[in-house]
Design an enzyme around this catalytic site. Structure first.
Site, PDB file in Angstrom:
ATOM      1  N   ASN A   8      68.447  64.907  53.447  1.00 31.63           N
ATOM      2  CA  ASN A   8      67.711  66.080  53.928  1.00 31.63           C
ATOM      3  C   ASN A   8      68.348  66.478  55.253  1.00 31.63           C
ATOM      4  O   ASN A   8      68.052  65.891  56.297  1.00 31.63           O
ATOM      5  CB  ASN A   8      66.228  65.752  54.099  1.00 31.63           C
ATOM      6  CG  ASN A   8      65.403  66.954  54.524  1.00 31.63           C
ATOM      7  OD1 ASN A   8      65.938  68.039  54.774  1.00 31.63           O
ATOM      8  ND2 ASN A   8      64.104  66.778  54.625  1.00 31.63           N
ATOM      9  N   ASP A 146      63.716  73.254  46.899  1.00 28.71           N
ATOM     10  CA  ASP A 146      62.270  73.321  47.145  1.00 28.71           C
ATOM     11  C   ASP A 146      61.603  74.417  46.329  1.00 28.71           C
ATOM     12  O   ASP A 146      60.411  74.340  46.027  1.00 28.71           O
ATOM     13  CB  ASP A 146      62.006  73.610  48.630  1.00 28.71           C
ATOM     14  CG  ASP A 146      61.953  72.352  49.472  1.00 28.71           C
ATOM     15  OD1 ASP A 146      62.475  71.321  49.022  1.00 28.71           O
ATOM     16  OD2 ASP A 146      61.405  72.409  50.585  1.00 28.71           O
ATOM     17  N   ILE A 207      50.295  68.921  53.613  1.00 28.72           N
ATOM     18  CA  ILE A 207      49.891  69.262  54.978  1.00 28.72           C
ATOM     19  C   ILE A 207      50.637  68.359  55.948  1.00 28.72           C
ATOM     20  O   ILE A 207      50.256  67.212  56.195  1.00 28.72           O
ATOM     21  CB  ILE A 207      48.360  69.134  55.162  1.00 28.72           C
ATOM     22  CG1 ILE A 207      47.627  69.939  54.091  1.00 28.72           C
ATOM     23  CG2 ILE A 207      47.960  69.607  56.557  1.00 28.72           C
ATOM     24  CD1 ILE A 207      46.118  69.795  54.118  1.00 28.72           C
ATOM     25  N   GLY A 210      54.835  71.483  58.369  1.00 27.55           N
ATOM     26  CA  GLY A 210      54.747  72.645  57.494  1.00 27.55           C
ATOM     27  C   GLY A 210      53.591  72.433  56.534  1.00 27.55           C
ATOM     28  O   GLY A 210      53.304  71.304  56.132  1.00 27.55           O
ATOM     29  N   MET A 332      50.031  64.932  57.761  1.00 26.72           N
ATOM     30  CA  MET A 332      48.607  65.078  58.074  1.00 26.72           C
ATOM     31  C   MET A 332      47.741  64.839  56.852  1.00 26.72           C
ATOM     32  O   MET A 332      46.658  64.247  56.944  1.00 26.72           O
ATOM     33  CB  MET A 332      48.340  66.468  58.648  1.00 26.72           C
ATOM     34  CG  MET A 332      48.710  66.623  60.104  1.00 26.72           C
ATOM     35  SD  MET A 332      48.180  68.224  60.758  1.00 26.72           S
ATOM     36  CE  MET A 332      49.681  69.174  60.622  1.00 26.72           C
ATOM     37  N   GLY A 333      48.186  65.315  55.704  1.00 27.07           N
ATOM     38  CA  GLY A 333      47.407  65.131  54.484  1.00 27.07           C
ATOM     39  C   GLY A 333      47.136  63.674  54.187  1.00 27.07           C
ATOM     40  O   GLY A 333      46.062  63.309  53.703  1.00 27.07           O
ATOM     41  N   ASN A 335      47.422  61.112  56.593  1.00 24.33           N
ATOM     42  CA  ASN A 335      47.072  60.277  57.753  1.00 24.33           C
ATOM     43  C   ASN A 335      46.025  60.866  58.690  1.00 24.33           C
ATOM     44  O   ASN A 335      45.819  60.324  59.774  1.00 24.33           O
ATOM     45  CB  ASN A 335      48.340  59.982  58.554  1.00 24.33           C
ATOM     46  CG  ASN A 335      49.372  59.235  57.737  1.00 24.33           C
ATOM     47  OD1 ASN A 335      49.126  58.121  57.289  1.00 24.33           O
ATOM     48  ND2 ASN A 335      50.529  59.859  57.515  1.00 24.33           N
ATOM     49  N   GLU A 383      59.702  62.847  48.217  1.00 26.60           N
ATOM     50  CA  GLU A 383      60.706  63.826  47.827  1.00 26.60           C
ATOM     51  C   GLU A 383      62.068  63.174  47.630  1.00 26.60           C
ATOM     52  O   GLU A 383      62.847  63.579  46.768  1.00 26.60           O
ATOM     53  CB  GLU A 383      60.785  64.925  48.886  1.00 26.60           C
ATOM     54  CG  GLU A 383      59.518  65.756  48.979  1.00 26.60           C
ATOM     55  CD  GLU A 383      59.431  66.588  50.251  1.00 26.60           C
ATOM     56  OE1 GLU A 383      59.689  67.795  50.165  1.00 26.60           O
ATOM     57  OE2 GLU A 383      59.115  66.021  51.310  1.00 26.60           O
TER      58      GLU A 383
END
Length: 398
Positions: A8, A146, A207, A210, A332-333, A335, A383
């Site tokens: 990446n 993506d 989340i 980005g 965030m999603g 943690n 990913e």
């Protein structure tokens, strides 16, 4: 011994993960940061160890050479020829790439041309691809886009309500992003629920810094929140998400520091979102610390963030005419249990209910109550593994 590297590459960074395939065993991972800047940092993790070096790395070719030399130096591989494939994450594939492809000169040229759709991402990816092709010309390089997962959207979904000539002449449309992540967590959700993906209606919420939400109908993306570029959608770490487009010329007229549309878009991409509203940080941990201190700007930023995500998820219940599960993923999603709690708290009408203990301490897996009509799942995205799998699938087809 077949080894694959998932890459990446950004404008000044190169994140990587080395797999033993087809066993899908992670052998090592790392990141090279501050490429092209003084005091570049190369970090390698393997066998429970962490090695960090401060170097001057001038470009992506030099970064790739350092990465490969480190793999040998630390005994992770004995020779370059153990690496049989490299997979590259590319943000924007436009309408040209509906699936992952083996790289050739034409593909690389098209990726560079598509930089207009992802100016913050595609140029770095192209630089990474060129570097690996220069140094390891005989191995298979694969691009994983993506946007590919979202090419299943219907025309009435991906077109904007503007004159159609802007689509036919300039390909202005919704493309989406984070497709590899949305595809992966949907597959994992089906396994977790013990049902075929082809029977499920899922809302997947990626989340992180980005943010993108996707409506998944029977394994296909039917709508997603990111648009022509990854700037669209809910509020993000440093990106504004959706705003009234008339704000752009207004700000150019009013603010002497914003000289043209490019200046405004740069501000919307890099200086907005949680960071811009709070004046503190793009990191949810810092925002939550501000909540504890009753910092009014942190509270405002957090409330806008939750509000925009709830609205986006709610509209996808309408798109799908109901859903079997909501999946949280990414930084965030995965943690931020407070964020998940407050998002779900505004969606209970849809039949969602989470177990507070599972939400805080369960971390991964199902966090909804047995009575919840819509299951709520927390799934770690991977990913890099998706990229490695596509390399394995395509490496004998070039």
């Amino acid at each position: 011994m077949s080894k694959t590297i998932a890459i990446n590459a950004g404008s000044s960074s190169l994140k990587w993960q080395l797999y033993q395939m087809p066993e899908e065993e992670v052998l090592a991972q790392g990141i090279i940061e501050r490429i092209g800047l003084k005091d570049s940092i190369s970090t390698v993790k393997y066998d429970g160890k962490k090695e960090e070096q401060i170097l001057d790395i001038h470009d992506h070719t030099e970064a790739v050479k350092i990465l490969l030399n480190d793999l040998i130096h630390f005994g992770i591989i004995a020779a370059y020829d153990e690496i049989t494939g490299v997979g590259h994450r590319v943000v924007a594939g436009g309408e040209l790439f509906k699936e992952s492809v083996v790289v050739n000169d034409k593909v690389l040229e098209q990726i560079e041309e598509l930089s207009v759709l992802a100016p913050l991402h595609n140029p770095g990816a192209a630089a990474g691809i060129r570097a690996f092709r220069d140094i390891l010309p005989d191995i298979t390089s694969v691009c994983v886009f993506d946007t590919s997962f979202h090419t299943s959207m219907a025309k009435h979904t991906y077109l904007y309500p503007i004159p159609q000539k802007y689509y036919t002449d300039y390909k202005v449309r919704k493309y989406g992003a984070h497709g590899t992540s949305h595809k992966y967590v949907a597959q994992e959700a089906a396994k977790m629920l013990g049902r075929p993906l082809e029977e499920l209606k899922l809302i997947t919420a990626h989340i992180g810094n980005g943010v993108s939400i996707t409506a998944n109908y029977h394994g296909k993306s039917v709508d997603t929140s990111m648009g022509f570029t990854p700037l669209a959608g809910p509020m993000m770490g440093t990106r504004s998400g959706d705003i009234d487009p008339a704000i752009i010329p207004y700000l150019i007229e009013q603010d002497p520091e914003l000289k043209d549309a490019a200046d405004v878009v740069n501000m919307l991409n890099k200086k907005s979102g949680l960071s811009g509203v709070s004046g503190i940080s793009s990191d949810m941990r810092d925002i939550e610390a501000g909540l504890q201190e009753d910092n009014p700007d942190a509270v405002l930023a957090y409330n806008i963030f939750i509000d925009r995500i709830k609205k986006c998820i709610g509209q996808y219940f309408a798109v799908l005419n109901g859903a079997d599960a909501l999946v949280f993923t990414a930084g965030m999603g995965e943690n931020a249990p407070l964020m998940r709690q407050d998002v779900i708290g505004g969606l209970t009408w849809f039949g969602m209910d989470i177990d507070p203990e599972k939400n805080v301490f369960g971390y991964r897996g199902e966090i909804s109550t047995p009575e919840s009509k819509v299951k709520v799942l927390v799934i770690s995205t991977d990913e890099e593994l998706c990229i490695a799998r596509d390399v394995e699938r395509l490496k004998n087809t070039k």
